[in-house]
Scaffold this active site. Structure first.
Site, PDB file in Angstrom:
ATOM      1  N   TYR A  25      20.585 -60.572  94.197  1.00 62.70           N
ATOM      2  CA  TYR A  25      20.728 -60.395  92.755  1.00 62.70           C
ATOM      3  C   TYR A  25      20.369 -58.949  92.409  1.00 62.70           C
ATOM      4  CZ  TYR A  25      19.322 -60.737  87.828  1.00 62.70           C
ATOM      5  OH  TYR A  25      19.154 -60.522  86.482  1.00 62.70           O
ATOM      6  N   ARG A  80      -3.008 -68.521  80.470  1.00 64.10           N
ATOM      7  CA  ARG A  80      -2.550 -67.601  81.517  1.00 64.10           C
ATOM      8  C   ARG A  80      -2.962 -68.105  82.897  1.00 64.10           C
ATOM      9  NH1 ARG A  80      -4.621 -62.529  83.379  1.00 64.10           N
ATOM     10  NH2 ARG A  80      -6.081 -62.454  81.635  1.00 64.10           N
ATOM     11  N   ASP A 110      15.197 -67.509  98.252  1.00 59.05           N
ATOM     12  CA  ASP A 110      15.563 -67.781  96.870  1.00 59.05           C
ATOM     13  C   ASP A 110      16.564 -68.938  96.902  1.00 59.05           C
ATOM     14  OD1 ASP A 110      16.769 -67.828  94.332  1.00 59.05           O
ATOM     15  OD2 ASP A 110      16.334 -65.703  93.999  1.00 59.05           O
ATOM     16  N   LYS A 151      18.291 -71.340  85.552  1.00 64.30           N
ATOM     17  CA  LYS A 151      19.604 -71.824  85.953  1.00 64.30           C
ATOM     18  C   LYS A 151      19.638 -73.360  86.018  1.00 64.30           C
ATOM     19  CE  LYS A 151      20.135 -67.332  86.669  1.00 64.30           C
ATOM     20  NZ  LYS A 151      19.108 -66.359  86.307  1.00 64.30           N
TER      21      LYS A 151
END
Length: 402
Positions: free
Chosen positions: A112, A59, A186, A211
């Site tokens: 988005y 983590r 972004d 993506k």
């Protein structure tokens, strides 16, 4: 390790950050381990105290993921990078780190869908004020800036209508008001191959690595890139304590593999998108095409100015268009595609088509869609890597059925 800072994009994507000290593997191994062994209790204590480098728990860091982060930092030209288990994990972790109760965020009106919901009804629950502004209008941004503005957030090109923001003008306006404002871009649609927001004045770049960066439709992931101090805080606060949106080492391995072909994939995506946009623009059943590569597009000039990190203007692999007859005609077009696939996401080898108003942006009501410039009949296309003749032939046969 050789310094690839001045190497070409594909060279950095393939070689930057690689570690081959143990056993000399060509491909970075998958360190599929949740925790790491300390030689002594003193070593463990030193690592927890930040007095000694090394791994503690996945983590907090993992060798496979660390190589991927170094590679993304090299591609974006940032000091550091933090990987996440999704693009939304990256965005939420960043905002949980840099904002607090009483902070003010300026966000573009076109985002988005999940980002829009997170800002409009998520952050506001915890005392963060959010103003949605058309960030193409620099005067509107200046009028919206406040003493407590901490963040200016936008996408460029924006999802789904390919709106392009003048990144340098926006960053200059925000930093002139307060140099401590974090300007966040972004960069998912452009990728660092086409656009370098940090070079244009941004402070943080985020990606949905699901993506183009991965490119094969088999991973969910995200990244944030910026200066080392901010990224360290992001890792230890936003990622470790606030979201826990940790990228697994196997997914990191898959993205490392995908990045090796990012440049040649993006070249084909861009070529196919340009040819598809030109075909759609000339089609009698198409009302309007949104693609910044077209000289007739209202964002062409600013896109050509800033989407040229590869050494020449390139406009990405996304195309949006409106079919004459609106939503019903658009739906019929998609339903009759034979090769192109109806699916959300983008940047895959396959050409993907979708209807934002009922899919990725269904959280926008009719008024919000109109304000964001998202027509209810808009169709979004992620131009894939197939032969362009076959992509166009599929659209051709489907157009005959509406």
């Amino acid at each position: 390790m050789k310094d690839y800072k001045n190497a070409g994009f594909a060279t950095r994507a393939i070689h930057a950050g690689n570690i081959r000290k143990q056993h000399g593997p060509l491909a970075m191994p998958i360190y599929q381990s949740s925790t790491f062994v300390f030689e002594t209790t003193q070593q463990g204590g030193n690592r927890f105290a930040g007095e000694e480098g090394g791994y503690i728990y996945t983590r907090l860091g993992n060798p496979t993921t660390s190589v991927l982060e170094a590679k993304l930092a090299a591609l974006e030209g940032s000091q550091a990078c933090v990987a996440f288990s999704s693009g939304m994990g990256a965005i939420t972790s960043v905002l949980w780190t840099v904002c607090k109760k009483g902070s003010h965020i300026i966000a573009d009106i076109t985002l988005y869908g999940c980002t829009f919901v997170y800002l409009s009804s998520g952050m506001t629950k915890y005392g963060v004020e959010v103003s949605f502004v058309d960030t193409c209008d620099i005067n509107a941004v200046k009028n919206a800036l406040k003493e407590n503005t901490e963040v200016v957030l936008f996408e460029s090109p924006a999802n789904p209508n390919l709106k392009v923001i003048d990144i340098k003008a926006l960053a200059d306006a925000a930093h002139s008001h307060n140099p401590n404002i974090k300007v966040i871009c972004d960069n998912t649609f452009a990728t660092p191959m086409l656009q370098k927001p940090l070079d244009l004045g941004c402070d943080i770049v985020v990606h949905s690595a699901t993506k183009y960066l991965n490119g094969h439709g088999d991973v969910i992931a995200g990244f944030a890139c910026g200066n080392e101090d901010v990224m360290t805080e992001l890792r230890m606060v936003g990622l470790k304590d606030m979201t826990g949106a940790v990228l697994g080492p196997f997914d990191a391995f898959l993205i490392l593999r995908g990045l090796k072909t990012l440049e040649i994939r993006m070249q084909r995506h861009c070529e196919n998108a340009m040819k598809l946009a030109e075909y759609l623009k000339a089609h009698p059943k198409v009302e309007r095409v949104h693609f910044p590569g077209l000289k007739s597009d209202r964002f062409h000039e600013v896109a050509a100015k800033q989407m040229n990190a590869c050494g020449y203007p390139a406009f990405g692999g996304m195309v949006a268009f409106e079919v004459k007859g609106g939503r019903q005609a658009g739906a019929k077009l998609l339903d009759n595609m034979q090769m192109c696939v109806i699916a959300v996401s983008l940047g895959d080898a396959e050409t993907l088509v979708q209807h934002p108003a009922t899919m990725t942006h269904s959280v926008y009501d009719a008024a919000s869609l109109a304000e964001a410039g998202i027509a209810e009949g808009l169709v979004r296309v992620s131009a894939g890597l197939e032969n362009i003749q076959d992509i166009i032939a599929d659209f051709d046969q489907s157009f005959t059925k509406i």
